[in-house]
Motif scaffolding. Structure first.
Motif, PDB file in Angstrom:
ATOM      1  N   ALA A 196       0.833  -1.210   0.000  1.00 42.15           N
ATOM      2  CA  ALA A 196       0.000   0.000   0.000  1.00 42.15           C
ATOM      3  C   ALA A 196       0.866   1.258   0.000  1.00 42.15           C
ATOM      4  O   ALA A 196       0.568   2.239  -0.683  1.00 42.15           O
ATOM      5  N   LEU A 197       1.966   1.217   0.761  1.00 46.26           N
ATOM      6  CA  LEU A 197       2.862   2.372   0.811  1.00 46.26           C
ATOM      7  C   LEU A 197       3.461   2.666  -0.554  1.00 46.26           C
ATOM      8  O   LEU A 197       3.512   3.816  -1.000  1.00 46.26           O
ATOM      9  N   ALA A 198       3.925   1.617  -1.218  1.00 44.61           N
ATOM     10  CA  ALA A 198       4.560   1.814  -2.524  1.00 44.61           C
ATOM     11  C   ALA A 198       3.561   2.412  -3.503  1.00 44.61           C
ATOM     12  O   ALA A 198       3.881   3.342  -4.258  1.00 44.61           O
ATOM     13  N   SER A 199       2.342   1.909  -3.465  1.00 41.82           N
ATOM     14  CA  SER A 199       1.313   2.378  -4.379  1.00 41.82           C
ATOM     15  C   SER A 199       0.969   3.849  -4.143  1.00 41.82           C
ATOM     16  O   SER A 199       0.768   4.611  -5.094  1.00 41.82           O
ATOM     17  N   SER A 200       0.929   4.263  -2.872  1.00 42.80           N
ATOM     18  CA  SER A 200       0.531   5.648  -2.597  1.00 42.80           C
ATOM     19  C   SER A 200       1.598   6.643  -3.060  1.00 42.80           C
ATOM     20  O   SER A 200       1.277   7.802  -3.332  1.00 42.80           O
ATOM     21  N   ASN A 211       4.234  13.962   2.916  1.00 37.59           N
ATOM     22  CA  ASN A 211       3.100  13.514   3.718  1.00 37.59           C
ATOM     23  C   ASN A 211       2.208  12.482   3.033  1.00 37.59           C
ATOM     24  O   ASN A 211       1.997  11.392   3.561  1.00 37.59           O
ATOM     25  N   ALA A 212       1.689  12.835   1.870  1.00 36.58           N
ATOM     26  CA  ALA A 212       0.676  11.979   1.251  1.00 36.58           C
ATOM     27  C   ALA A 212       1.237  10.609   0.871  1.00 36.58           C
ATOM     28  O   ALA A 212       0.486   9.639   0.763  1.00 36.58           O
ATOM     29  N   THR A 213       2.558  10.509   0.692  1.00 31.34           N
ATOM     30  CA  THR A 213       3.165   9.213   0.356  1.00 31.34           C
ATOM     31  C   THR A 213       3.007   8.209   1.494  1.00 31.34           C
ATOM     32  O   THR A 213       3.197   7.013   1.291  1.00 31.34           O
ATOM     33  N   LEU A 214       2.671   8.697   2.698  1.00 32.65           N
ATOM     34  CA  LEU A 214       2.536   7.808   3.860  1.00 32.65           C
ATOM     35  C   LEU A 214       1.091   7.369   4.081  1.00 32.65           C
ATOM     36  O   LEU A 214       0.823   6.526   4.928  1.00 32.65           O
ATOM     37  N   ALA A 215       0.158   7.964   3.333  1.00 37.38           N
ATOM     38  CA  ALA A 215      -1.256   7.733   3.617  1.00 37.38           C
ATOM     39  C   ALA A 215      -1.652   6.268   3.430  1.00 37.38           C
ATOM     40  O   ALA A 215      -2.540   5.765   4.120  1.00 37.38           O
ATOM     41  N   GLY A 216      -0.989   5.574   2.500  1.00 40.13           N
ATOM     42  CA  GLY A 216      -1.288   4.154   2.303  1.00 40.13           C
ATOM     43  C   GLY A 216      -1.039   3.344   3.574  1.00 40.13           C
ATOM     44  O   GLY A 216      -1.807   2.446   3.911  1.00 40.13           O
ATOM     45  N   GLY A 217       0.035   3.670   4.280  1.00 44.52           N
ATOM     46  CA  GLY A 217       0.347   2.964   5.518  1.00 44.52           C
ATOM     47  C   GLY A 217      -0.693   3.237   6.604  1.00 44.52           C
ATOM     48  O   GLY A 217      -1.085   2.330   7.339  1.00 44.52           O
ATOM     49  N   VAL A 218      -1.148   4.492   6.679  1.00 42.47           N
ATOM     50  CA  VAL A 218      -2.176   4.847   7.665  1.00 42.47           C
ATOM     51  C   VAL A 218      -3.452   4.057   7.402  1.00 42.47           C
ATOM     52  O   VAL A 218      -4.045   3.466   8.308  1.00 42.47           O
ATOM     53  N   ALA A 219      -3.872   4.032   6.138  1.00 46.95           N
ATOM     54  CA  ALA A 219      -5.157   3.421   5.810  1.00 46.95           C
ATOM     55  C   ALA A 219      -5.114   1.897   5.875  1.00 46.95           C
ATOM     56  O   ALA A 219      -6.157   1.254   5.932  1.00 46.95           O
ATOM     57  N   MET A 220      -3.910   1.315   5.887  1.00 42.55           N
ATOM     58  CA  MET A 220      -3.819  -0.146   5.981  1.00 42.55           C
ATOM     59  C   MET A 220      -3.761  -0.630   7.424  1.00 42.55           C
ATOM     60  O   MET A 220      -3.658  -1.835   7.664  1.00 42.55           O
ATOM     61  N   GLY A 221      -3.801   0.287   8.386  1.00 42.88           N
ATOM     62  CA  GLY A 221      -3.603  -0.116   9.776  1.00 42.88           C
ATOM     63  C   GLY A 221      -4.588  -1.158  10.270  1.00 42.88           C
ATOM     64  O   GLY A 221      -4.237  -2.046  11.035  1.00 42.88           O
ATOM     65  N   VAL A 265      -5.820   0.194  -2.170  1.00 39.76           N
ATOM     66  CA  VAL A 265      -5.953   1.104  -1.020  1.00 39.76           C
ATOM     67  C   VAL A 265      -4.891   2.196  -1.098  1.00 39.76           C
ATOM     68  O   VAL A 265      -5.184   3.393  -0.950  1.00 39.76           O
ATOM     69  N   GLY A 266      -3.643   1.820  -1.361  1.00 33.73           N
ATOM     70  CA  GLY A 266      -2.569   2.808  -1.464  1.00 33.73           C
ATOM     71  C   GLY A 266      -2.822   3.786  -2.600  1.00 33.73           C
ATOM     72  O   GLY A 266      -2.625   4.996  -2.460  1.00 33.73           O
ATOM     73  N   PHE A 267      -3.286   3.253  -3.729  1.00 30.67           N
ATOM     74  CA  PHE A 267      -3.591   4.065  -4.919  1.00 30.67           C
ATOM     75  C   PHE A 267      -4.596   5.163  -4.561  1.00 30.67           C
ATOM     76  O   PHE A 267      -4.376   6.349  -4.822  1.00 30.67           O
ATOM     77  N   CYS A 268      -5.694   4.764  -3.917  1.00 26.10           N
ATOM     78  CA  CYS A 268      -6.741   5.737  -3.575  1.00 26.10           C
ATOM     79  C   CYS A 268      -6.275   6.725  -2.516  1.00 26.10           C
ATOM     80  O   CYS A 268      -6.590   7.915  -2.579  1.00 26.10           O
ATOM     81  N   MET A 269      -5.494   6.246  -1.533  1.00 23.03           N
ATOM     82  CA  MET A 269      -5.088   7.126  -0.432  1.00 23.03           C
ATOM     83  C   MET A 269      -4.108   8.196  -0.889  1.00 23.03           C
ATOM     84  O   MET A 269      -4.155   9.332  -0.409  1.00 23.03           O
ATOM     85  N   GLY A 270      -3.215   7.847  -1.799  1.00 20.02           N
ATOM     86  CA  GLY A 270      -2.293   8.855  -2.317  1.00 20.02           C
ATOM     87  C   GLY A 270      -3.072   9.990  -2.978  1.00 20.02           C
ATOM     88  O   GLY A 270      -2.763  11.173  -2.798  1.00 20.02           O
ATOM     89  N   ILE A 271      -4.113   9.623  -3.720  1.00 20.06           N
ATOM     90  CA  ILE A 271      -4.946  10.622  -4.405  1.00 20.06           C
ATOM     91  C   ILE A 271      -5.718  11.461  -3.375  1.00 20.06           C
ATOM     92  O   ILE A 271      -5.686  12.705  -3.409  1.00 20.06           O
ATOM     93  N   ILE A 272      -6.389  10.782  -2.437  1.00 21.35           N
ATOM     94  CA  ILE A 272      -7.233  11.498  -1.463  1.00 21.35           C
ATOM     95  C   ILE A 272      -6.392  12.436  -0.603  1.00 21.35           C
ATOM     96  O   ILE A 272      -6.753  13.591  -0.360  1.00 21.35           O
ATOM     97  N   SER A 273      -5.228  11.951  -0.144  1.00 12.13           N
ATOM     98  CA  SER A 273      -4.399  12.760   0.736  1.00 12.13           C
ATOM     99  C   SER A 273      -3.831  13.974   0.009  1.00 12.13           C
ATOM    100  O   SER A 273      -3.861  15.100   0.529  1.00 12.13           O
TER     101      SER A 273
END
Length: 482
Positions: A266-270, A294-304, A319-327
């Motif tokens: 997820a992290l790599a994808s974000s 910041n936003a590059t870390l959002a995948g890790g947050v959302a995978m918790g 999940v990482g793909f969407c979180m990078g965009i949303i963040s």
């Protein structure tokens, strides 16, 4: 009276209050540890007998050897990762990394007590036993307050940061007990209990502490070349160790293994979607360091929450793909909107990195849990992954999903209500916080090296949150007269 009470006069002298709070609270910790805290059976000198009685063949079976590598990684994230991520402000790097250090050092002691009273209190002896897993959990507990500090960065005094940590850890222990024990949610990486709670807690405090004249500190609000580079160090430490963070307290075996893989993906994808959106937004396709930090870390947050479930590797990438965009979208549009309409001053943008991805991570976990089936997990796998044992033995995955969603709502409520109350306490004019024209400046609380004493007219790089949408005809740098 209220106007005088919450008035503009600010005395930032900390010579009495800061030492008093540090000494008194630390002595209180010593007393409380003396009364309550003892080593658990795996760290006690009676381990040899315990080993014999429980037919444990070797010292390698001690939980220390399973958990300590994860503990080290989490510890680095708390002190180096969070600390350096907050150094992006051009004149507030000492405050970012130094107050982070202070909050975490106090918070982890208080967390061992608070979490111990809720989770590890022995009713017969009245004692709390601690081992290596307690240390990981205490670090997690600090993380909630450190996230909240991100929303307040540069606007609060060191004593206020300690108050934020005192209440933050207390609220954390209560909401964690409700979510993990009473509702029986699974949340190993803390999307709900850490990020969602910490994000909304900080935002609520910041909202109550709104500073109408914060623009007077505009000359310090923003980054310079090397401060952004320092913040990037924090980002990379967080990014590298996030798989450990999410998997640190998961079940030994497949649970821990799967959590690390899912978080890693997820992290790599974000990162890729963050870079894509950051570039798309700027007229010439240039990248903005704020997004990359910041936003590059959002995948890790959302995978918790969902990382320990069978979300599948491609599910983790989505999940990482969407979180990078949303963040990134949050940094570009939502933060300026919140500041303008809701009067919400969020220094680090924790709304976009922790609050929203944490909340979404909780709901993603709910969906993945509700979709769990015996054909995918196997009968024993379902029981093991979701702990369908004891009084929860009859729970179905569908019901579990409902409780996961409820847990997310509990964390939001605790964050917002708790933060509003703490914010009100911090409005009393006794804490020595800086004036509106003195924020984001280390000189208020730190001895600075000589050559730093005077600030020449600074080339003002565009600040963290403000749009970079000037016309090309205007220069992107305006010289501020200080």
């Amino acid at each position: 009276i209220a106007a005088n009470f919450f008035g503009p006069q600010k005395n930032t002298n900390m010579r009495v209050s800061l030492p008093a709070v540090c000494f008194v609270w630390q002595i209180a910790m010593i007393v409380l540890f003396g009364v309550f805290i003892r080593y658990d059976e795996e760290s006690d000198a009676h381990w040899i007998e315990y080993r014999r009685e429980n037919n444990i063949t070797s010292d390698i079976e001690n939980d220390f050897y399973f958990r300590y590598p994860s503990f080290q990684d989490v510890h680095v994230m708390i002190f180096v990762g969070f600390g350096f991520l907050m150094t992006f402000l051009k004149r507030y790097s000492y405050g970012g990394v130094g107050f982070n250090f202070l909050i975490a050092a106090f918070g982890l002691q208080w967390a061992l007590l608070m979490q111990g009273w809720f989770h590890a209190l022995n009713p017969e002896t009245g004692k709390i036993t601690i081992g290596v897993e307690s240390l990981i959990n205490a670090d997690f507990c600090c993380a909630g307050s450190l996230i909240a500090f991100g929303a307040l960065l540069g606007k609060v005094s060191p004593v206020q940061t300690l108050v934020v940590a005192l209440f933050g850890v207390t609220l954390f222990a209560v909401e964690e007990y409700i979510i993990l024990d009473l509702l029986h949610c699974r949340d190993a990486g803390g999307s709900m209990v850490i990020h969602c709670f910490g994000g909304y807690y900080g935002l609520a405090i910041s909202w109550v502490l709104y500073r109408p004249n914060l623009h007077l500190s505009k000359r310090h609000h923003g980054s310079i070349y090397h401060s952004d580079l320092f913040a990037m160090i924090g980002t990379l430490y967080l990014w590298m160790y996030w798989p450990s963070f999410n998997s640190a307290i998961t079940d030994h075996g497949d649970g821990q293994h799967r959590t690390a893989i899912n978080t890693y993906l997820a992290l790599a994808s974000s990162v890729l979607t963050t870079v894509a959106l950051s570039s798309m937004h700027q007229k010439r396709g240039k990248l903005d360091m704020v997004h990359i930090q910041n936003a590059t870390l959002a995948g890790g947050v959302a995978m918790g929450t969902a990382a320990e479930f069978m979300i599948t590797p491609y599910g983790a990438l989505i999940v990482g793909f969407c979180m990078g965009i949303i963040s990134t979208f949050g940094y570009l549009y939502i933060s300026p909107f919140l500041e303008k309409t809701l009067k919400l001053q969020d220094t680090c943008g924790v709304h976009n990195l922790h609050a929203v991805p944490g909340m979404l991570g909780g709901f993603i976990g709910a969906i993945v849990a509700a979709a769990a089936s015996e054909s995918v997990y196997g009968r024993e796998g379902l029981i093991n992954t979701f702990d369908f044992e004891g009084e929860f033995a009859d729970r179905t995955p569908g019901t579990q999903g409902g409780f996961q969603a409820a847990g997310t709502c509990v964390s939001i409520a605790f964050g917002l209500v708790g933060g509003a109350i703490v914010g009100f306490i911090l409005r009393f004019p006794i804490w020595g916080d800086p004036g509106d024209d003195n924020c984001f400046d280390d000189e208020v609380y730190w001895e600075l090296p000589e050559d730093e004493e005077t600030v020449p007219p600074v080339l003002e790089y565009n600040n963290h949150m403000i749009h970079k949408q000037q016309e090309i005809s205007e220069s992107n740098f305006s010289v501020e007269q200080s």
